[in-house]
Design an enzyme around this catalytic site. Structure first.
Site, PDB file in Angstrom:
ATOM      1  N   ASP A  73      74.118  -2.906  51.939  1.00 50.77           N
ATOM      2  CA  ASP A  73      73.512  -4.554  50.619  1.00 50.77           C
ATOM      3  C   ASP A  73      74.414  -5.842  50.701  1.00 50.77           C
ATOM      4  O   ASP A  73      74.799  -6.229  50.157  1.00 50.77           O
ATOM      5  CB  ASP A  73      74.253  -3.509  49.336  1.00 50.77           C
ATOM      6  CG  ASP A  73      72.967  -4.037  47.875  1.00 50.77           C
ATOM      7  OD1 ASP A  73      72.392  -4.665  48.427  1.00 50.77           O
ATOM      8  OD2 ASP A  73      74.257  -3.713  47.002  1.00 50.77           O
ATOM      9  N   GLY A 106      79.093  -3.447  33.470  1.00 41.25           N
ATOM     10  CA  GLY A 106      77.578  -2.581  34.597  1.00 41.25           C
ATOM     11  C   GLY A 106      77.981  -1.309  33.640  1.00 41.25           C
ATOM     12  O   GLY A 106      78.507  -0.954  33.051  1.00 41.25           O
ATOM     13  N   ALA A 107      76.749  -0.801  35.330  1.00 40.46           N
ATOM     14  CA  ALA A 107      76.412   0.869  34.612  1.00 40.46           C
ATOM     15  C   ALA A 107      76.958   1.819  34.957  1.00 40.46           C
ATOM     16  O   ALA A 107      77.911   3.050  33.850  1.00 40.46           O
ATOM     17  CB  ALA A 107      74.861   1.065  34.592  1.00 40.46           C
ATOM     18  N   GLY A 162      83.157  -8.271  33.587  1.00 44.12           N
ATOM     19  CA  GLY A 162      82.292  -7.866  33.503  1.00 44.12           C
ATOM     20  C   GLY A 162      81.396  -7.052  32.940  1.00 44.12           C
ATOM     21  O   GLY A 162      82.437  -6.459  32.807  1.00 44.12           O
ATOM     22  N   LYS A 165      88.576  -2.681  37.583  1.00 46.05           N
ATOM     23  CA  LYS A 165      87.389  -1.781  37.643  1.00 46.05           C
ATOM     24  C   LYS A 165      87.842  -0.392  36.927  1.00 46.05           C
ATOM     25  O   LYS A 165      88.321   0.174  37.513  1.00 46.05           O
ATOM     26  CB  LYS A 165      86.674  -1.701  38.795  1.00 46.05           C
ATOM     27  CG  LYS A 165      85.307  -0.990  37.972  1.00 46.05           C
ATOM     28  CD  LYS A 165      84.167  -2.272  37.446  1.00 46.05           C
ATOM     29  CE  LYS A 165      83.103  -1.279  37.069  1.00 46.05           C
ATOM     30  NZ  LYS A 165      82.524  -1.824  37.658  1.00 46.05           N
TER      31      LYS A 165
END
Length: 655
Positions: free
Chosen positions: A507, A369-370, A367, A406
């Site tokens: 969240d 992401g920002a 993946g 990550k």
């Protein structure tokens, strides 16, 4: 050149008849335009000139390596070649795809464009605005009048109508205030909040009016198979179907080559929710377009509704029912807390200050992401066991195990405090229903590697994406009520652990519930979590994902851990119906509905048991005092219906 903010060579293409052609151009960003030139001399008319005011969205995609998409509004006045004019309607949206040479160039262009485009960077609140304003709807012009310019822009692109205004004008105001604050915090220059005395009068129904809306072709623009990949937090997100491009090799570490043919065939992953495949959606009927539209909302990864992750720090509120405002001292505290050197020093209390590359083999990219990329990896060596930070986690590690990594470029993160917050919470949260944090590494104070357990089952959203549809277009869940009860029960156990530690997740949704091949359920993504203290027993920060938000957050009241209970109820509706309530509405209209409607209703309540409805009712009480706690929820009969982990494994085969 005068006023140039950024320039450089890129490759680009536009959607249209010749959209398969990539052309090399010299791109120049100034205060007003994004211009494409044939040479770096820039002494001739640009091949293409895009006004910054027309850019509505920018998002990274995997159509090509180091590639991003610009979505822009067009009108009849724009100079479009005759051969392409047939394909574009007035007031439609068009895409430009840009590929850069390096990852660093890509991030540089994204940051520069976001900073200069008014529709992307947010609009700060008006200051010293104290006169009385008569707000209403003018049937002659078909629009709202008497509102601040920033609100007028939002209303022009929303689906809020004069009927909504007449029904509950205060809810419209709350939605506007929330939306603007939610998106504009990072650009606030310590301005006071809007101080307006609003004269809210009912409106007469016009005989004929036009509300400026987004067209269906804009909103319903991508197929379900491209809805993958949310990696805003430092926690891993898994994509079971797509295998994106590998990260380019560098001098001191060679990554495993990964086939990218599937990505090239399937196209974009991180796509603008208002842009992709317009030509395809024009061929769809209204029913199919409605299906696609609802799923654009779920993975709003790079939309204007969530451009930045907001800080977990929040002002205390003495009056639970009073409107909470941002104050200068709170923003100053936020600014001071984001000191890079101090944050990195705090990170090093958890992260090991060594190069981790010799310890892992990166297998494939899972993946993007920002904040960085997630890689499925294999441990090939253990770090030095005498490091106290390695020993502190008490996790069993073995050579050959699969992990998720990550990688975060700290120098490119505007809010390092959020990353630090998540890292510290994960390190202190060891429970069977929370994704295991194994260890972390900081490389030269520039790059952070976070090592997590690998949840090969993916997220709950992947299972819900495997829904079948009836002839009426309604969702039929791949999960039965026993499986739903099991997932909710395990999530409740994780939330109970967090709430006992005075931590609110903030969240909870299907994207943040991960599963492994054994059917175990774990909570992930702690970027929005916050700790309650005696001084701050209520919070007021506007964070989370709006469709799952509790009304007290939208109404900007103080809140506590019961916002997680509301989100849990919305997630159960998501499991039953395939999507949360209002997902087919534009974000501003959804906020209005959350503030106005109270508890959402099931479309087909007869399809679920009495126990499920009782559980939902306990979760979705608008009155916070009446809403059940997680501890209370664990006593409900619905959770006694839970299946075993083995019975959930069957559904994992759906994806």
């Amino acid at each position: 050149m005068k006023g140039v903010k950024k320039e450089g060579w890129i490759s680009y293409k536009v959607d249209g008849l010749f959209s398969f052609l990539w052309q090399k151009r010299y791109l120049v960003l100034n205060d007003s335009y994004l211009a494409f030139y044939k040479s770096d001399k820039c002494n001739e008319e640009p091949v293409l000139s895009v006004p910054l005011t027309s850019i509505t969205n920018v998002s990274r995609i995997q159509l090509k390596q180091n590639c991003f998409e610009i979505l822009r509004a067009t009108d009849q006045k724009e100079n479009i070649s005759p051969i392409n004019s047939y394909f574009y309607e007035s007031n439609s949206k068009r895409s430009i795809f840009i590929s850069t040479r390096t990852e660093r160039d890509l991030h540089g262009w994204l940051d520069a464009i976001f900073a200069k485009c008014p529709l992307l960077s947010g609009v700060s609140s008006p200051t010293n605005f104290t006169h009385k304003v008569h707000v209403g709807f003018d049937p002659k012009v078909g629009n709202f009048v008497g509102v601040p310019d920033s609100w007028a822009k939002l209303l022009q692109t929303s689906e809020i109508t004069y009927d909504d205004w007449n029904r509950n004008s205060k809810a419209v105001i709350k939605a506007l205030q929330f939306y603007e604050d939610y998106n504009g915090l990072d650009t606030m220059q310590f301005n006071d909040h809007l101080n307006t005395s609003l004269d809210l009068k009912p409106l007469k129904s016009p005989t004929r009016y036009i509300i400026n809306k987004r067209t269906n072709s804009i909103k319903r623009s991508v197929s379900r198979t491209l809805r993958k990949g949310k990696t805003d937090s430092i926690l891993p997100v898994y994509q079971s179907e797509l295998k994106p491009f590998p990260r380019p090799s560098d001098d001191d570490y060679k990554f495993t080559n990964i086939e990218d043919n599937k990505v090239r065939e399937e196209g974009r992953v991180h796509v603008s929710k208002e842009s992709t495949a317009d030509s395809q959606t024009k061929q769809l009927g209204k029913k199919e377009q409605k299906v696609i539209q609802s799923h654009l909302r779920r993975h709003d990864n790079n939309s204007t509704f969530r451009p930045h992750r907001l800080a977990p720090s929040a002002p205390a509120t003495k009056n639970h029912d009073s409107k909470t405002k941002w104050h200068k001292e709170d923003l100053l505290e936020l600014k001071n807390n984001d000191d890079s050197n101090e944050i990195i020093m705090k990170m090093k209390t958890v992260a090991i200050d060594v190069n981790p590359r010799p310890y892992f083999q990166l297998v494939e990219k899972a993946g993007q992401g920002a904040s960085g990329a997630v890689y499925l990896s294999k441990r090939i060596k253990l770090p030095q066991e005498n490091d106290p930070r390695f020993l502190k986690s008490h996790c069993h590690r073995v050579v050959g195990e699969r992990v998720a990594i990550k990688q975060i470029r700290l120098s490119e993160q505007p809010k390092k405090q959020l990353i630090m917050n998540e890292l510290l919470v994960m390190n202190d949260s060891r429970q069977e229903n929370i994704v295991n944090f194994l260890e972390a590494y900081i490389i030269d104070d520039e790059e952070l590697w976070v090592i997590m357990e690998y949840m090969e089952g993916g997220c709950l959203t992947d299972i819900l994406d495997a829904v079948a549809r009836s002839n009426t277009g309604e969702h039929s869940s791949p999960l039965n009520e026993n499986q739903m009860a099991y997932i909710v029960k395990e999530t409740c156990q994780g939330l109970k652990f967090l709430h006992n530690k005075k931590i609110i997740h903030r969240d909870i949704k299907s994207d943040n519930i991960l599963l492994n091949s054994q059917g175990l359920v774990k909570i992930t993504d702690f970027g929005f979590c916050v700790e309650l203290t005696e001084k701050r027993s209520k919070r007021a920060t506007m964070v989370g994902t709006p469709y799952w938000m509790a009304p007290e957050i939208v109404n900007q009241k103080g809140y506590d851990e019961k916002v997680d209970v509301w989100s849990l109820g919305i997630m159960l509706i998501e499991m039953i119906e395939g999507e949360p309530p209002y997902l087919n509405e534009d974000p501003l209209k959804a906020l209005y509905l959350i503030a106005n409607n109270g508890s959402p209703k099931l479309r087909h309540p007869e399809s679920v048991s009495k126990q499920t409805k009782q559980f939902l009712d306990a979760c979705l009480q608008v009155n916070v005092e009446s809403r059940a706690s997680v501890r209370k929820l664990l006593t409900f009969e619905f959770l006694s219906m839970a299946c075993s982990p083995e019975q959930l494994k069957v559904s994992l085969k759906w994806h």
